[in-house]
Design an enzyme around this catalytic site. Structure first.
Site, PDB file in Angstrom:
ATOM      1  N   GLU A 167       6.466  25.710 -31.056  1.00  0.00           N
ATOM      2  CA  GLU A 167       6.297  24.317 -30.611  1.00  0.00           C
ATOM      3  C   GLU A 167       5.015  24.178 -29.809  1.00  0.00           C
ATOM      4  OE1 GLU A 167       9.755  22.524 -28.849  1.00  0.00           O
ATOM      5  OE2 GLU A 167      11.037  23.196 -30.478  1.00  0.00           O
TER       6      GLU A 167
ATOM      7  N   HIS B 213       7.461  11.766 -25.809  1.00  0.00           N
ATOM      8  CA  HIS B 213       7.416  12.648 -26.980  1.00  0.00           C
ATOM      9  C   HIS B 213       6.595  11.955 -28.054  1.00  0.00           C
ATOM     10  CE1 HIS B 213       8.603  15.199 -30.297  1.00  0.00           C
ATOM     11  NE2 HIS B 213       9.254  15.992 -29.455  1.00  0.00           N
TER      12      HIS B 213
ATOM     13  N   ARG C 160       2.243  17.615 -25.172  1.00  0.00           N
ATOM     14  CA  ARG C 160       2.805  16.326 -25.600  1.00  0.00           C
ATOM     15  C   ARG C 160       2.063  15.125 -25.045  1.00  0.00           C
ATOM     16  NH1 ARG C 160       9.218  17.861 -25.315  1.00  0.00           N
ATOM     17  NH2 ARG C 160       9.052  19.192 -27.140  1.00  0.00           N
TER      18      ARG C 160
ATOM     19  N   HIS D  28      10.916  10.544 -23.300  1.00  0.00           N
ATOM     20  CA  HIS D  28      11.699  11.694 -23.730  1.00  0.00           C
ATOM     21  C   HIS D  28      12.347  12.437 -22.560  1.00  0.00           C
ATOM     22  CE1 HIS D  28      12.855  14.933 -26.377  1.00  0.00           C
ATOM     23  NE2 HIS D  28      12.080  15.814 -25.780  1.00  0.00           N
TER      24      HIS D  28
ATOM     25  N   ARG E  19       6.589  18.892 -18.937  1.00  0.00           N
ATOM     26  CA  ARG E  19       7.448  20.015 -19.338  1.00  0.00           C
ATOM     27  C   ARG E  19       6.958  20.674 -20.630  1.00  0.00           C
ATOM     28  NH1 ARG E  19      11.581  20.328 -22.861  1.00  0.00           N
ATOM     29  NH2 ARG E  19      11.793  18.077 -23.080  1.00  0.00           N
TER      30      ARG E  19
END
Ligand code: SIN
Length: 514
Positions: free
Chosen positions: A114, A223, A268, A325, A360
């Site tokens: 990711e 997100h 992100r 998100h 995050r």
């Protein structure tokens, strides 16, 4: 209504709450309250997986470094070290508990990739249904060991002598030696979100009204890829899809992330802003997944979301837009999950443990839930339980004022406190919220719908004030009037807020509470 008592009261049924219940259940009498059904939570919708340095080329030190880079060095580093070091053992423990992790033909954990991870380290289950696999396993293990109280809305935390001693709900009072908030996030404050309908920021509001300190509330993670069709958000398209090679393109076929060194797997905030700009310029954005041959097998949950949205999976061009998100900030806690108010704990998304910094890292949230559930449980298992007596202090005024609609709040938060903010947009939001503030800070409604709306208004105000105070851009917080990222004057400065606006930590900037 008679009150019920327990050693430990847990509010919320995501991975953090369920794991804490599991670890406490054999030694303590636990009641777990949820405003919906126990199966409903953001955790149960989590797709990507859970990050752990278990690959042959990996080490917790790399996971640590990636976490700090994604969160722009705004972390509590000891807590990050605890997070990444506990990850491999907790994955093994969850496997023994029965989580059906996906494995390779050699029987090793299958590791996904990711954004902003330097290595493949995302373990997953049933392809893209990792969260559900975790919560189902835990719910199963908890049968007969704890009391589940469903469809029960927390109205206010109860205090006696400055200690939290339980909660008043719409179905009566629950008293306990310790209360754990595990209520999740606040994605419903925005028009487009990956979150469940229930994510209305209740835990932040309950803690704030009880006098607890909140921190980092300006850091909202958007997100990049929410499936977005016919002007409606239809569900999350996991970053793991880009991890398998999918590419973001506009309607002219131009690759959106072409110029970034990490391309589609940049962090992100960066990818979300690039997509946001494409839309501002009148372009549409698609996730081109044509290169993923086994898409329905690897991503069965996302395939179902696409089918439901009438997207032709054979074409595998998914229309996407960013959406709210995850809250990187929340109820400020120490390494044991203790808030600034005695006997009130917070874990999971509602907590600010300092492990996410300003943004995050992908797949660190289920992990945080497990690690801090374990820390809280250890702390509580050292405490003797004693009977809790009926409350004497009743805290808040019960009342009523006319509240705005949820949609009108979502519109404004998205436009003024969204992916990009500036002083003028934040000031508009502050002014819009002003008429409701003195009421929602102190008063409590009696019915779920009004309580949720009051909680959302209160959290919106705390978020707006924090975003207004931080005059720099860092991680998930982008100020278009201060676009240069990471001003040294703001390094390691935490904006905190509490009802009495008293900070109790070093390097703290008090949020301007209007
Ligand atoms: C995703 O699957 O993209 C979301 C995972 C996460 O937020 O950690």
């Amino acid at each position: 209504m008679a009150s019920k008592g327990a050693d430990v009261l847990i509010i919320g049924s995501g991975i953090a709450g369920l794991m804490a219940a599991h670890l406490l259940a054999d030694k303590k009498n636990v009641i777990l309250i949820t405003k919906s059904k126990v199966e409903v939570s953001n955790s149960s919708w989590a797709q990507g997986g859970i990050a752990a340095a278990i690959g042959p080329d990996d080490h917790w030190k790399y996971h640590f470094k990636d976490t700090l880079l994604a969160g722009q060095d705004h972390h509590v580093q000891d807590h990050v070290a605890m997070l990444v070091q506990r990850a491999p053992d907790l994955i093994k423990a969850m496997k023994e508990l029965g989580v059906p992790f996906d494995t390779t033909s050699e029987g090793e954990f299958s590791l996904g990739m990711e954004g902003a991870h330097s290595r493949r380290r995302i373990v997953h289950a049933h392809g893209d249904q990792t969260g559900r696999a975790f919560t189902d396993t835990l719910i199963n293990k908890l049968q007969g060991r704890v009391t589940f109280v469903e469809e029960t809305m927390a109205l206010e935390l109860l205090k006696q002598n400055n200690k939290v001693i339980g909660v008043r709900t719409n179905k009566g009072k629950f008293l306990a030696n310790a209360t754990i908030l595990a209520t999740g996030g606040a994605g419903q404050l925005f028009k487009r979100t990956s979150n469940v309908r229930e994510a209305t920021g209740d835990g932040f509001a309950l803690a704030y009204r009880a006098g607890a300190m909140l921190a980092d509330m300006e850091f909202v993670q958007f997100h990049p890829t929410i499936l977005f069709t016919k002007n409606k958000a239809m569900g999350l398209i996991s970053e793991a899809v880009r991890g398998e090679g999918a590419v973001l393109v506009d309607n002219y076929g131009k690759k959106i992330m072409e110029d970034h060194p990490q391309k589609d797997l940049a962090s992100r905030d960066i990818v979300s802003r690039a997509i946001h700009h494409a839309y501002l310029e009148g372009r549409e954005v698609y996730l081109d997944c044509r290169m993923i041959r086994d898409f329905p097998t690897r991503f069965p949950g996302i395939s179902r979301i696409c089918e439901k949205a009438s997207i032709d999976l054979d074409e595998r061009m998914l229309p996407v837009a960013p959406g709210a998100h995850f809250m990187s900030g929340g109820v400020w806690t120490d390494q044991c999950g203790r808030s600034s108010v005695e006997q009130l704990y917070a874990i999971g998304e509602v907590a600010c443990t300092g492990v996410h910094g300003a943004n995050r890292l992908a797949s660190n949230s289920l992990l945080e839930g497990l690690v801090f559930a374990e820390a809280v449980s250890k702390d509580l298992l050292t405490q003797e339980s004693s009977p809790v007596f009926e409350v004497i202090e009743t805290s808040k005024v019960v009342g009523h004022i006319q509240l705005p609609s949820k949609e009108s709040l979502q519109e404004r938060m998205t436009e003024w406190v969204g992916i990009e903010r500036d002083a003028s947009s934040l000031m508009k939001m502050k002014q819009w919220l002003q008429p409701y503030l003195s009421f929602v800070k102190k008063s409590v409604f009696q019915d779920k719908e009004h309580v949720e709306m009051a909680n959302m208004l209160l959290v919106a105000s705390i978020m707006t004030d924090a975003a207004f105070t931080r005059t720099e851009s860092r991680g998930g917080h982008f100020r278009s009037d201060y676009p240069v990222a990471n001003d040294d004057n703001w390094l390691k400065k935490y904006i905190t807020t509490s009802l009495d606006n008293k900070a109790n930590s070093k390097n703290v900037v008090l949020g301007a509470q209007s």
